[in-house]
Design a protein around this motif. Structure first.
Motif, short mmCIF file in Angstrom:
data_model
loop_
_atom_site.label_atom_id
_atom_site.label_comp_id
_atom_site.label_asym_id
_atom_site.label_seq_id
_atom_site.Cartn_x
_atom_site.Cartn_y
_atom_site.Cartn_z
N VAL A 1 0.83 -1.21 0.00
CA VAL A 1 0.00 0.00 0.00
C VAL A 1 0.87 1.25 0.00
N LEU A 2 1.96 1.21 0.75
CA LEU A 2 2.81 2.39 0.93
C LEU A 2 3.92 2.50 -0.11
N ARG A 3 4.10 1.48 -0.94
CA ARG A 3 5.26 1.42 -1.83
C ARG A 3 5.36 2.64 -2.75
N ASP A 4 4.24 3.04 -3.36
CA ASP A 4 4.31 4.16 -4.29
C ASP A 4 4.64 5.46 -3.58
N LEU A 5 4.13 5.64 -2.37
CA LEU A 5 4.46 6.82 -1.59
C LEU A 5 5.94 6.84 -1.24
N ARG A 6 6.43 5.70 -0.76
CA ARG A 6 7.82 5.65 -0.30
C ARG A 6 8.81 5.71 -1.46
N MET A 7 8.44 5.20 -2.63
CA MET A 7 9.36 5.22 -3.77
C MET A 7 9.60 6.62 -4.30
N ARG A 8 8.56 7.45 -4.32
CA ARG A 8 8.69 8.79 -4.90
C ARG A 8 9.20 9.75 -3.84
N LYS A 9 10.51 9.96 -3.81
CA LYS A 9 11.11 10.80 -2.78
C LYS A 9 10.75 12.26 -2.99
N SER A 10 10.44 12.93 -1.88
CA SER A 10 10.16 14.36 -1.89
C SER A 10 11.47 15.13 -2.01
N PRO A 11 11.40 16.44 -2.30
CA PRO A 11 12.65 17.23 -2.32
C PRO A 11 13.43 17.13 -1.00
N ALA A 12 12.74 17.07 0.13
CA ALA A 12 13.43 16.94 1.41
C ALA A 12 14.12 15.59 1.53
N GLU A 13 13.48 14.54 1.04
CA GLU A 13 14.10 13.22 1.07
C GLU A 13 15.30 13.16 0.14
N VAL A 14 15.19 13.77 -1.03
CA VAL A 14 16.33 13.83 -1.95
C VAL A 14 17.50 14.55 -1.29
N ALA A 15 17.20 15.64 -0.60
CA ALA A 15 18.27 16.37 0.10
C ALA A 15 18.91 15.49 1.18
N ALA A 16 18.10 14.69 1.87
CA ALA A 16 18.64 13.79 2.89
C ALA A 16 19.54 12.73 2.26
N ARG B 1 16.37 7.64 -16.83
CA ARG B 1 15.53 8.80 -17.11
C ARG B 1 14.08 8.39 -16.90
N PRO B 2 13.18 9.34 -16.72
CA PRO B 2 11.77 8.98 -16.50
C PRO B 2 11.20 8.17 -17.65
N GLY B 3 10.39 7.18 -17.32
CA GLY B 3 9.73 6.36 -18.33
C GLY B 3 10.49 5.14 -18.75
N VAL B 4 11.79 5.10 -18.46
CA VAL B 4 12.61 3.93 -18.79
C VAL B 4 12.34 2.84 -17.75
N SER B 5 12.21 1.61 -18.17
CA SER B 5 11.90 0.54 -17.22
C SER B 5 13.12 0.17 -16.39
N CYS B 6 12.83 -0.32 -15.20
CA CYS B 6 13.91 -0.78 -14.31
C CYS B 6 14.73 -1.87 -14.99
N GLU B 7 14.06 -2.79 -15.68
CA GLU B 7 14.78 -3.90 -16.29
C GLU B 7 15.66 -3.44 -17.45
N VAL C 1 16.22 -4.72 -11.89
CA VAL C 1 16.45 -6.14 -12.13
C VAL C 1 15.62 -6.60 -13.32
N ALA C 2 16.10 -7.62 -14.01
CA ALA C 2 15.35 -8.21 -15.11
C ALA C 2 14.00 -8.70 -14.60
N GLY C 3 12.96 -8.43 -15.39
CA GLY C 3 11.61 -8.83 -15.00
C GLY C 3 10.82 -7.73 -14.34
N ASN C 4 11.48 -6.64 -13.97
CA ASN C 4 10.76 -5.51 -13.38
C ASN C 4 10.54 -4.45 -14.46
N ALA C 5 9.33 -4.47 -15.03
CA ALA C 5 9.00 -3.55 -16.12
C ALA C 5 8.52 -2.20 -15.64
N GLU C 6 8.51 -1.98 -14.34
CA GLU C 6 8.02 -0.70 -13.81
C GLU C 6 8.86 0.46 -14.36
N PRO C 7 8.22 1.52 -14.85
CA PRO C 7 8.98 2.66 -15.36
C PRO C 7 9.52 3.53 -14.24
#
Length: 369
Positions: free
Chosen positions: A136-151, A272-278, A316-322
């Motif tokens: 449930v929380l994965r999408d929230l935690r994956m997208r780092k905020s500017p403060a998290e990026v600074a950390a 870059r954005p839109g490129v898959s993890c795999e 990793v191979a098999g992870n098509a998430e952009p």
């Protein structure tokens, strides 16, 4: 950095909304990264139950052992406006949580909840389906905020400062464990609050990606893989690997280290954005395979990082998430020749609006001393 920037009170509502979209009735978050992400509270993981109860409908509350109440009240969780519900040593906190929740069909349990707690909740909430809150929380935690990026930038600079000292620790005749102790002290001195791991893998030990420190004596002419990381006071983690050599390296090693450098650069350039993890994984793997070392690259190219050293997204191979802006992860291809030596180059990257930003800036060339 203010905790209100890094752990904004809006996360409580965001987590509740995500739970509702997932068809859950409540989240039950015990000490660990999920609880800290939502509340900022770094609670002690104890056999006594501490748990944020976040119903989709109704008011959230934080149940804590009476003796932990002062710590909770002085934590960032006090800003959230949730009720603190202390319990006494002779109380049954699981039954109390169940009574306040009422009849619920599905709940999300913190990914790091102890089995003894999840089983107690199962008994207290018979017939209630338990799922992982992390889904449930994965999408929230994956997208780092500017403060998290600074950390994460701060963490990257801190571990870079440690790698800058490593050549002074590495000498022929010293053991891996002796070098590791020096590195661990330097990690704390550089600003980390916790040493998460120290890998000093010399000679043939470099062929084991997760080698533990040993009493092996480092020899002249040996490559040494140094993979180190820790947690900053912010809660955010560092992780970086560089390779050093005590004198001139073996010719076979120098040959594949050049391949490894090119592979790591290719994967970083692919971000870059839109490129898959795999596809980022493939960018590194294809370079290594083309040079005949494919069978010696035995792990994924990277892992997400934030409040945990390893979290989503996984490269990793098999992870098509952009990839998306705010995703933070390692790029760390490796080549490992059993019985001989090995090498890995690791940087943490942030996916930006256009490409990938490295937060580690130490030279990636082999450091020969």
């Amino acid at each position: 950095m203010e905790s209100s920037d890094l752990y904004p009170i809006t996360r409580l509502a965001a987590a509740r909304e995500a739970a509702a979209v997932a068809g859950l009735d409540a989240l039950l978050l015990t000490p660990g990264p999920d609880l800290r992400y939502v509340t900022g509270y770094e609670a002690l993981p104890l056999e006594r139950l501490t748990c944020l109860v976040l119903p989709v409908k109704g008011e959230a509350f934080l149940t804590v052992p009476r003796l932990e109440l002062p710590a909770a009240e002085h934590s960032p969780a006090s800003r959230l406006g949730v009720e603190f519900v202390p319990w006494e040593e002779t109380d049954d906190p699981y039954a109390a949580v169940a009574a306040r929740l009422g009849g619920v069909a599905r709940v999300g349990l913190a990914d790091r909840m102890w089995a003894l707690q999840s089983l107690r909740f199962r008994d207290a909430l018979p017939g209630t389906e338990q799922v992982l809150a992390g889904t449930v929380l994965r999408d929230l935690r994956m997208r780092k905020s500017p403060a998290e990026v600074a950390a994460l930038r701060e963490a990257g600079a801190a571990i870079d400062a440690v790698h800058a000292q490593v050549p002074g620790f590495l000498r022929a005749g010293r053991t891996e464990r002796e070098v590791g102790r020096d590195i661990a002290e330097a990690i704390i001195e550089a600003g980390h609050s916790i040493v998460d791991f120290v890998i000093v893998a010399s000679g043939p030990n470099g062929a084991s990606p997760h080698h533990e420190l040993s009493g092996r004596v480092i020899q002249p002419g040996e490559p040494v893989v140094v993979d180190i990381g820790g947690q900053m006071p912010s809660g955010y983690c560092s992780d970086s690997t560089r390779v050093y050599c005590i004198g001139e390296p073996p010719a076979a090693f120098a040959k594949y280290y050049d391949v490894l450098q090119r592979a790591q650069e290719a994967a970083c350039d692919a971000v870059r954005p839109g490129v898959s993890c795999e596809s980022v994984d493939a960018a590194a793997r294809d370079v290594i395979a083309a040079e005949g070392y494919g069978e010696y690259f035995i792990h994924r190219t990277g892992h997400g990082i934030g409040l945990e050293t390893h979290e989503e997204p996984y490269i990793v191979a098999g992870n098509a998430e952009p990839l998306a802006p705010g995703h933070a992860f390692s790029i760390e291809p490796g080549i490992y020749l059993p019985g001989a030596h090995g090498a890995r180059i690791e940087d943490i990257l942030i996916c930006t609006e256009e490409s990938g930003e490295r937060v580690n800036h130490r030279p990636r060339e082999l450091v020969v001393g």
